[in-house]
Structures are given as structure tokens and as C-alpha cells.
Write an enzyme that holds these catalytic residues in place. Structure first.
Site, PDB file in Angstrom:
ATOM      1  N   GLN A  17       3.324  -1.257 -68.663  1.00  0.00           N
ATOM      2  CA  GLN A  17       3.969  -2.439 -68.109  1.00  0.00           C
ATOM      3  C   GLN A  17       5.464  -2.403 -68.374  1.00  0.00           C
ATOM      4  O   GLN A  17       5.928  -1.750 -69.304  1.00  0.00           O
ATOM      5  CB  GLN A  17       3.373  -3.711 -68.726  1.00  0.00           C
ATOM      6  CG  GLN A  17       1.975  -4.028 -68.217  1.00  0.00           C
ATOM      7  CD  GLN A  17       1.420  -5.297 -68.827  1.00  0.00           C
ATOM      8  OE1 GLN A  17       1.618  -5.574 -70.003  1.00  0.00           O
ATOM      9  NE2 GLN A  17       0.701  -6.076 -68.035  1.00  0.00           N
TER      10      GLN A  17
ATOM     11  N   THR B 169       1.842  -3.435 -76.062  1.00  0.00           N
ATOM     12  CA  THR B 169       0.670  -2.645 -76.443  1.00  0.00           C
ATOM     13  C   THR B 169      -0.344  -2.675 -75.301  1.00  0.00           C
ATOM     14  O   THR B 169      -1.521  -2.432 -75.501  1.00  0.00           O
ATOM     15  CB  THR B 169       0.023  -3.221 -77.716  1.00  0.00           C
ATOM     16  OG1 THR B 169      -0.022  -4.642 -77.616  1.00  0.00           O
ATOM     17  CG2 THR B 169       0.814  -2.848 -78.946  1.00  0.00           C
ATOM     18  N   HIS B 170       0.132  -2.969 -74.115  1.00  0.00           N
ATOM     19  CA  HIS B 170      -0.750  -3.098 -72.958  1.00  0.00           C
ATOM     20  C   HIS B 170      -0.822  -1.758 -72.225  1.00  0.00           C
ATOM     21  O   HIS B 170      -0.173  -1.548 -71.215  1.00  0.00           O
ATOM     22  CB  HIS B 170      -0.240  -4.189 -72.014  1.00  0.00           C
ATOM     23  CG  HIS B 170      -0.070  -5.508 -72.687  1.00  0.00           C
ATOM     24  ND1 HIS B 170       0.757  -6.492 -72.219  1.00  0.00           N
ATOM     25  CD2 HIS B 170      -0.617  -6.009 -73.811  1.00  0.00           C
ATOM     26  CE1 HIS B 170       0.707  -7.541 -73.014  1.00  0.00           C
ATOM     27  NE2 HIS B 170      -0.119  -7.266 -73.990  1.00  0.00           N
ATOM     28  N   ASN B 171      -1.642  -0.869 -72.765  1.00  0.00           N
ATOM     29  CA  ASN B 171      -1.830   0.449 -72.161  1.00  0.00           C
ATOM     30  C   ASN B 171      -3.093   0.438 -71.316  1.00  0.00           C
ATOM     31  O   ASN B 171      -4.015  -0.312 -71.587  1.00  0.00           O
ATOM     32  CB  ASN B 171      -1.961   1.523 -73.249  1.00  0.00           C
ATOM     33  CG  ASN B 171      -0.982   1.310 -74.385  1.00  0.00           C
ATOM     34  OD1 ASN B 171      -1.344   0.734 -75.391  1.00  0.00           O
ATOM     35  ND2 ASN B 171       0.242   1.752 -74.211  1.00  0.00           N
TER      36      ASN B 171
END
Length: 374
Positions: free
Chosen positions: A135, A302-304
């Protein structure tokens, strides 16, 4: 409003677990709750599971490999793990294995165990590691010379979300990108030092920095824009040929950068955030600069997502829509790695929904082992 795990009053959930009222301690954003006022797994799911005779919580343990069935290439037989305190290695037999260690480690366990075909960006063949997505966080900060805000109070998801520019909720006729992103204004409890907000032309140390840090701690607000990056053939995960972890297993290597669609969404949301902050009456507004390339510093999200993507057939995905691995019937993988692409929202709620879906699949599999029908 934003979905939140914080409770405004004491509540007993259907499993009989008590979740307490939020105290607005301002130490919530990325932390467990000392008051048990957050509906997170340590307060709800794990406590309920521990009451069962069918659950064992093993701390200080690191799974290093999935063990394949030598006699049946459609099954796995368990996992190998190491006690991180004693260094002892154990084999845990299992009729069903569920990987729940999120994007990178789910990928790594499959890769080091040689389960699935590694994606090759040159030929675009293989699925494992494919479609790694991320993101971009755009936004604007407003500085107010007279108005003051109680920014020292907050909770993990306290704020407002604007979906007008997310997905296909707006007219793209004159735009050069698809999809969009979320715009939000959060009040999660500004932690001292880390959340010092000063104007861009302020020195990063010294008397002026201290004075403006104190002043704008309660006289600034930020609006964020969150847009997912598009999957790209050159964005993927694989294993390093140069570096190993402490157990001798290859480390995960990420190949990733932003592309034109990603930058277009970033700049569009930046402009919307600036417009909103100006309308809120800020005396001065600063927008986030467009990054030239991806960099892990400073921290962004931490939005993988991606790497173990979900799909309708094994030629284009790693797991089916039950999160069941195409190559091993009794192996399931739950994380945002299942996403074929990232969205304009945090991954958490959809991962939760997929976990329920996977749990239903595991129950069905336990009753009748084999390939689950979509």
C-alpha cells in the site's frame, strides 16, 4: 465510522469471554490491551481454546519446515519446529496442517519445504511468490494556530473513514488509474517523541524543534489516504541465494517497487486530503511527498498481501477459496497472502473472514478428506 475492536462498555461474548470497557489510555495503536478491553485473539479466541482439551499453546517455538508424505504426494504429515529456548528440534505429526504465520512466513514455509512452483518473472510461470502487493500512504497535515485538540486521547481505531474515493465509488472517466483508496482521520493516541508533528521547514533538533513539538502536539491534525498497489509481474517473493536464517533456511527475498498506477492513486488521494484539510480551517497544510521508490525506511504499513494467492485453478493460484493448497489436500494457508491484490483498506477484517472460511473447510475436510469443492 471505522470498525474497531475496542468496546465502549463491558461485554460478554457468545463464548463466555468478558471484554472490558475501553479506558482510552492512548497506548492502544499497536499493542495488546492491559485492561482486556480489545476484542483481539489473546482476549477472545485463545482464552476460549485453552478451555478445550483439544488445544495446546506452545510458546517459544518456531516452525521451520512442513513435512511431506513420502508415500502420498497429495498429503503432508506434520511440521518440524525448534524450541527457541533450548534449541531442541521436534517433529509434530498432524492429519491437517494450517499455516497462519502471515504473508512472508507462510510463503517461506511453502518455499523451503518445496511445496508448489516458484513464480518466475521472466517466464511468468509458477504461482508461489506471485502478486506481492503493498500500500501507499498519502495524506496531508494541517497546522492550527488557535484551535486545540485532545490528541493525547485515543484508541486503536478511533476515527472516521471516507469511502467516496475507494474502489469504484467515484467517476474515473478522466483519470489514468483504476480503483482508489480510503481516506481517514484517526485519533489513536499520539505517543510522545514518535508522533512529534512539526512543519517541514523546522529543524529536526534544537530549541525551535522543542517549542514547535510542544505547540503542535495539540494544534495539528493529519488526514491519511490509503491505496493498495496493483499486482505487477516484477513484484514477487522468492528465496535468497545469499542469506540464511539461524536454522540454516534461506531468508525470504522481496522484489518490489511502485509503478505508474500506484503513483497516480497516491497523488490523487494526496490532493483530496489537502482539499479536506484546507476546508477544515487549517492555517497551513503540508502534503506527503511522492516517494521515488519503495523503501522500508521510514515505516509505512504492515499491510502486505500476495505470495500465496487464492484462485479458481492451480495454474494461476496457490490455494483454492477454502485456503486449501492445490498440491496438498490436508494443507491450508491463511493470511493476506491469499489476496490477488491489495485493497484500499487494512487487510485484517478480510483475513478474519477468510480464517472463518478456512475453518469451515478444515471441518469439511476432516469429515471427508480430499479436494474441497468451491
Amino acid at each position: 465510522m471505522l470498525p474497531s475492536a475496542n468496546l465502549s462498555e463491558k461485554y460478554e461474548n457468545p463464548d463466555g469471554e468478558t471484554i472490558n470497557q475501553c479506558q482510552y489510555c492512548a497506548f492502544c495503536e499497536r499493542f495488546a490491551c492491559e485492561y482486556d478491553a480489545k476484542a483481539t485473539p489473546d482476549v477472545t479466541v485463545i482464552k476460549t481454546a485453552q478451555k478445550s482439551d483439544n488445544f495446546t499453546l506452545r510458546l517459544h517455538s518456531n516452525v521451520t519446515e512442513i513435512i511431506k508424505d513420502e508415500d502420498d504426494d497429495s498429503k503432508v504429515t506434520g511440521v518440524k519446529f525448534t524450541d527457541t529456548v533450548t534449541g531442541e528440534e521436534f517433529i509434530q505429526p498432524a492429519e491437517i496442517v494450517a499455516l497462519t504465520s502471515y504473508v512472508f512466513n507462510n510463503y517461506k514455509l511453502l518455499a523451503v519445504s518445496d511445496i508448489g512452483e516458484q513464480y518466475d518473472p521472466e517466464t511468468e510461470e509458477g504461482t508461489l511468490g506471485k502478486n506481492y502487493s503493498y500500500q501507499l500512504h498519502s495524506g496531508a497535515t494541517g497546522f492550527f494556530e488557535e484551535k486545540k485538540f485532545n490528541t493525547f486521547m485515543g484508541a486503536g481505531a478511533l476515527g472516521m473513514a471516507l469511502d467516496d474515493y475507494n474502489g469504484d465509488n467515484f467517476d474515473h472517466t478522466d483519470l489514468d488509474f483504476i480503483h482508489g483508496g480510503l481516506i481517514d482521520q484517526l485519533q489513536m493516541g499520539a505517543r510522545p517523541i514518535l508522533n512529534n508533528t512539526v512543519k517541514g521547514d523546522t529543524a529536526s533538533w534544537g530549541e525551535q524543534f522543542k517549542e514547535e513539538s510542544i505547540k503542535y502536539y495539540t494544534q495539528s491534525l493529519s488526514i491519511g489516504g490509503m491505496a493498495g498497489t496493483s499486482p505487477h509481474k516484477n513484484n514477487y517473493l522468492d528465496l535468497s541465494t545469499d542469506y540464511n536464517d539461524i536454522y540454516g533456511k534461506a531468508l525470504v527475498q522481496m522484489t518490489f517497487n511502485f509503478h505508474n498506477q500506484d503513483y497516480a492513486r497516491f497523488e490523487f488521494l494526496n490532493n483530496r486530503c489537502e482539499e479536506i484539510m484546507t476546508a477544515m480551517g487549517a492555517d497551513s497544510v503540508e502534503v506527503k511527498p511522492t516517494p521515488e521508490n519503495y523503501d522500508i525506511v521510514p515505516y509505512q504499513f504492515t499491510h502486505n498481501a500476495g505470495g500465496t494467492i487464492m484462485g479458481a485453478d492451480p495454474e494461476s493460484s496457490v490455494v483454492n477459496n477454502w485456503l486449501q493448497h492445490w498440491d496438498r489436500d490436508n494443507l491450508f494457508a491463511v493470511s493476506a497472502g491469499s489476496y490477488a491484490h491489495m485493497s484500499g483498506y487494512n487487510a485484517t477484517l478480510t483475513v478474519g473472514a477468510l480464517a472463518y472460511r478456512c475453518a469451515e473447510g478444515i471441518i469439511e475436510y476432516s469429515k471427508s478428506p480430499g479436494r474441497l469443492e468451491s
